[in-house]
Design a protein around this motif. Sequence first.
Motif, PDB file in Angstrom:
ATOM      1  N   ARG A 114       0.810  -1.211   0.000  1.00 56.87           N
ATOM      2  CA  ARG A 114       0.000   0.000   0.000  1.00 56.87           C
ATOM      3  C   ARG A 114       0.844   1.261   0.000  1.00 56.87           C
ATOM      4  NH1 ARG A 114      -3.818  -0.343   5.009  1.00 56.87           N
ATOM      5  NH2 ARG A 114      -4.258   1.775   4.271  1.00 56.87           N
ATOM      6  N   ASP A 115       2.080   1.170   0.454  1.00 59.15           N
ATOM      7  CA  ASP A 115       2.877   2.365   0.699  1.00 59.15           C
ATOM      8  C   ASP A 115       3.759   2.711  -0.484  1.00 59.15           C
ATOM      9  OD1 ASP A 115       1.799   2.478   3.263  1.00 59.15           O
ATOM     10  OD2 ASP A 115       3.349   1.139   4.050  1.00 59.15           O
ATOM     11  N   GLY A 116       3.905   3.991  -0.731  1.00 59.87           N
ATOM     12  CA  GLY A 116       4.748   4.480  -1.815  1.00 59.87           C
ATOM     13  C   GLY A 116       4.501   5.949  -2.048  1.00 59.87           C
ATOM     14  N   TYR A 117       4.844   6.397  -3.237  1.00 61.13           N
ATOM     15  CA  TYR A 117       4.713   7.813  -3.592  1.00 61.13           C
ATOM     16  C   TYR A 117       3.272   8.289  -3.429  1.00 61.13           C
ATOM     17  CZ  TYR A 117       5.682  12.061  -6.331  1.00 61.13           C
ATOM     18  OH  TYR A 117       5.846  13.356  -6.749  1.00 61.13           O
ATOM     19  N   VAL A 118       2.299   7.477  -3.871  1.00 62.21           N
ATOM     20  CA  VAL A 118       0.876   7.755  -3.656  1.00 62.21           C
ATOM     21  C   VAL A 118       0.261   6.497  -3.035  1.00 62.21           C
ATOM     22  CG1 VAL A 118      -1.317   8.445  -4.674  1.00 62.21           C
ATOM     23  CG2 VAL A 118       0.829   9.313  -5.645  1.00 62.21           C
ATOM     24  N   PRO A 119       0.022   6.477  -1.726  1.00 63.13           N
ATOM     25  CA  PRO A 119      -0.447   5.253  -1.068  1.00 63.13           C
ATOM     26  C   PRO A 119      -1.820   4.809  -1.576  1.00 63.13           C
ATOM     27  CG  PRO A 119       0.355   6.867   0.542  1.00 63.13           C
ATOM     28  CD  PRO A 119       0.260   7.574  -0.771  1.00 63.13           C
ATOM     29  N   ASN A 120      -2.093   3.520  -1.391  1.00 61.12           N
ATOM     30  CA  ASN A 120      -3.421   2.931  -1.624  1.00 61.12           C
ATOM     31  C   ASN A 120      -3.861   2.990  -3.082  1.00 61.12           C
ATOM     32  OD1 ASN A 120      -3.832   2.497   1.261  1.00 61.12           O
ATOM     33  ND2 ASN A 120      -4.135   4.711   1.388  1.00 61.12           N
ATOM     34  N   VAL A 121      -2.913   2.849  -4.004  1.00 63.88           N
ATOM     35  CA  VAL A 121      -3.239   2.921  -5.425  1.00 63.88           C
ATOM     36  C   VAL A 121      -2.688   1.709  -6.159  1.00 63.88           C
ATOM     37  CG1 VAL A 121      -2.830   4.151  -7.593  1.00 63.88           C
ATOM     38  CG2 VAL A 121      -3.354   5.437  -5.516  1.00 63.88           C
ATOM     39  N   VAL A 122      -3.537   1.038  -6.920  1.00 64.10           N
ATOM     40  CA  VAL A 122      -3.092   0.148  -7.994  1.00 64.10           C
ATOM     41  C   VAL A 122      -3.723   0.682  -9.272  1.00 64.10           C
ATOM     42  CG1 VAL A 122      -2.680  -1.906  -6.591  1.00 64.10           C
ATOM     43  CG2 VAL A 122      -4.961  -1.506  -7.538  1.00 64.10           C
ATOM     44  N   TYR A 123      -2.965   0.648 -10.363  1.00 64.98           N
ATOM     45  CA  TYR A 123      -3.448   1.299 -11.586  1.00 64.98           C
ATOM     46  C   TYR A 123      -2.759   0.683 -12.792  1.00 64.98           C
ATOM     47  CZ  TYR A 123      -5.468   5.166 -14.272  1.00 64.98           C
ATOM     48  OH  TYR A 123      -6.208   5.927 -15.133  1.00 64.98           O
ATOM     49  N   SER A 124      -3.512   0.564 -13.866  1.00 62.07           N
ATOM     50  CA  SER A 124      -2.969   0.023 -15.106  1.00 62.07           C
ATOM     51  C   SER A 124      -3.422   0.885 -16.270  1.00 62.07           C
ATOM     52  CB  SER A 124      -3.455  -1.418 -15.321  1.00 62.07           C
ATOM     53  OG  SER A 124      -2.994  -1.926 -16.563  1.00 62.07           O
ATOM     54  N   CYS A 125      -2.610   0.908 -17.320  1.00 60.27           N
ATOM     55  CA  CYS A 125      -2.973   1.615 -18.555  1.00 60.27           C
ATOM     56  C   CYS A 125      -3.136   0.648 -19.720  1.00 60.27           C
ATOM     57  CB  CYS A 125      -1.925   2.677 -18.891  1.00 60.27           C
ATOM     58  SG  CYS A 125      -1.937   4.071 -17.756  1.00 60.27           S
ATOM     59  N   GLY A 126      -3.223  -0.654 -19.438  1.00 53.14           N
ATOM     60  CA  GLY A 126      -3.461  -1.586 -20.524  1.00 53.14           C
ATOM     61  C   GLY A 126      -3.073  -3.003 -20.190  1.00 53.14           C
ATOM     62  N   ALA A 127      -3.853  -3.954 -20.704  1.00 47.74           N
ATOM     63  CA  ALA A 127      -3.613  -5.382 -20.513  1.00 47.74           C
ATOM     64  C   ALA A 127      -3.731  -6.067 -21.864  1.00 47.74           C
ATOM     65  CB  ALA A 127      -4.631  -5.957 -19.524  1.00 47.74           C
ATOM     66  N   LEU A 128      -3.416  -7.366 -21.910  1.00 44.59           N
ATOM     67  CA  LEU A 128      -3.647  -8.141 -23.137  1.00 44.59           C
ATOM     68  C   LEU A 128      -4.032  -9.559 -22.772  1.00 44.59           C
ATOM     69  CD1 LEU A 128      -1.037 -10.170 -23.651  1.00 44.59           C
ATOM     70  CD2 LEU A 128      -0.046  -8.171 -24.694  1.00 44.59           C
ATOM     71  N   VAL A 129      -4.547 -10.276 -23.768  1.00 47.55           N
ATOM     72  CA  VAL A 129      -4.945 -11.675 -23.588  1.00 47.55           C
ATOM     73  C   VAL A 129      -4.076 -12.536 -24.477  1.00 47.55           C
ATOM     74  CG1 VAL A 129      -6.792 -13.347 -23.987  1.00 47.55           C
ATOM     75  CG2 VAL A 129      -7.311 -11.136 -22.924  1.00 47.55           C
ATOM     76  N   HIS A 130      -3.556 -13.629 -23.904  1.00 49.95           N
ATOM     77  CA  HIS A 130      -2.774 -14.591 -24.677  1.00 49.95           C
ATOM     78  C   HIS A 130      -3.024 -15.983 -24.123  1.00 49.95           C
ATOM     79  CE1 HIS A 130       0.368 -16.340 -27.071  1.00 49.95           C
ATOM     80  NE2 HIS A 130       0.998 -16.785 -25.989  1.00 49.95           N
ATOM     81  N   ASP A 131      -3.351 -16.915 -24.993  1.00 48.51           N
ATOM     82  CA  ASP A 131      -3.537 -18.316 -24.632  1.00 48.51           C
ATOM     83  C   ASP A 131      -4.574 -18.473 -23.521  1.00 48.51           C
ATOM     84  OD1 ASP A 131      -2.939 -21.084 -24.883  1.00 48.51           O
ATOM     85  OD2 ASP A 131      -1.617 -20.979 -23.127  1.00 48.51           O
ATOM     86  N   GLY A 132      -5.614 -17.641 -23.573  1.00 44.52           N
ATOM     87  CA  GLY A 132      -6.682 -17.758 -22.586  1.00 44.52           C
ATOM     88  C   GLY A 132      -6.396 -17.085 -21.264  1.00 44.52           C
ATOM     89  N   TRP A 133      -5.287 -16.352 -21.169  1.00 43.58           N
ATOM     90  CA  TRP A 133      -4.920 -15.669 -19.932  1.00 43.58           C
ATOM     91  C   TRP A 133      -4.967 -14.156 -20.119  1.00 43.58           C
ATOM     92  CZ3 TRP A 133      -3.455 -17.798 -15.184  1.00 43.58           C
ATOM     93  CH2 TRP A 133      -3.312 -19.198 -15.166  1.00 43.58           C
ATOM     94  N   LEU A 134      -5.465 -13.451 -19.110  1.00 47.08           N
ATOM     95  CA  LEU A 134      -5.345 -12.001 -19.060  1.00 47.08           C
ATOM     96  C   LEU A 134      -4.027 -11.659 -18.386  1.00 47.08           C
ATOM     97  CD1 LEU A 134      -6.641  -9.122 -19.338  1.00 47.08           C
ATOM     98  CD2 LEU A 134      -7.354  -9.419 -16.939  1.00 47.08           C
TER      99      LEU A 134
END
Length: 422
Positions: free
Chosen positions: A376-396
């Motif tokens: 949870r701790d860091g430059y901005v606490p309590n944040v998880v964030y993504s700008c993109g994902a992909l799918v391959h072989d049935g997995w995200l």
Amino acid sequence: MIFRGDPSRVVLRPFTPADNPFPTENAPRSRIGGLVARICALDAETTSRRLAAIMKRLDHRHDDCAMLLSRRYHEAIAPRGGADTLTDDQIKLIGSYLLEEYAVEAAALFNPSIVAHHDQAGVAEGDLRVLLSLRAVGEGHVSSIVFRVGTVHAGGSVAFGAPAPRLISGKATWTPGGGEGDAAVRLDFGKDRDLSSLVLFPVAERHRNGLEDLRLTRFTEDDGAITYLGTYTGVGRERVREELLRTTDFRTFDLIALQGRYAGGKGMALFPRRIGGYYAMLGRQDHENIWLLTSNDLNRWDSGEVIIRPRWPWEFVQLGTCGPPIELEEGWLVITHGVGAIRSYCLGACLLDKADPTKLLARTRNPIVMPAEGMRDGYVPNVVYSCGALVHDGWLILPHGVADSYVTVASVKIAELLRAME
């Protein structure tokens, strides 16, 4: 797997001494003239010796150092005249005093997106070479974009190689006649390079405070042509807005300011193909809900409507898209972010109709990734964030930033994720 910033990866950027706040006839406001005069007063031997020492410091950290020093002189001094009277050593030495090293990743490395690499030559059967983009932050909270190259294996495991030790910033040019305002900026890296050595460093005035949160998309046109497009936030001195990155070869990148009623927000993500003949984006134009935007002009966005509103407590403050929608047989998979109590950011997912993305088919009741104890701790606490994902072989494959400080990667079976929706 964790990616952390490396303060030894630096670029050379322009440095201009601050103006004299108490100018007089003998001490003008600009201090550059006095600096040049002091350098030119050195004898040839001293000039050569000083330049050699500076080149020794730089050569193992940067490519084409002599060219960079000369180029900086010609950018800063030559328009005022005087180059004809200087030696090559004097020109380079002056250039060295008007540059500084900048550690692009020294403060943080976060908010990744991921796409299939444009070169799949030599990849083992069942594997996929991928390109990860990351937001790097250095001194003064200036953001730039860096890359990593890796492989997604069958079964959802991911491996990334070590990044190149040197960073290379591209040569910038502007659209003729456009100046540095809204004109397109082209960053040219020349020859083919290890993509992990590239840094898209802000050079235009409208990017003065950084290039943030690239959401990279492998876009397929109706005729099958492939272009890599990405939306990102350009942060100027007084204005923040969405812009578009375009490249076909990862050697030149065009950065274009988006226009239109809905181009002033953040967090816009482009669909990887046209929908019903139109370009389409997801965004958060009112800072609270997910919007669907459509346009027949990739650079202008004037039409949109709200399609998803916050529903669950972990997204009561706001709901937005993370990265570009992912096309599945079942529909468009969208990874979302929600903001809840104590400004905690969590990640969820939803499914939109493939033919009509205004139709919400299903969504996750609970977060799929959330700030955990010990993370949870860091430059901005309590944040998880993504700008993109992909799918391959049935997995995200879901890379995400943690506390705006570092990056890790999660993976989940698509079938399990869809079963978790309602």
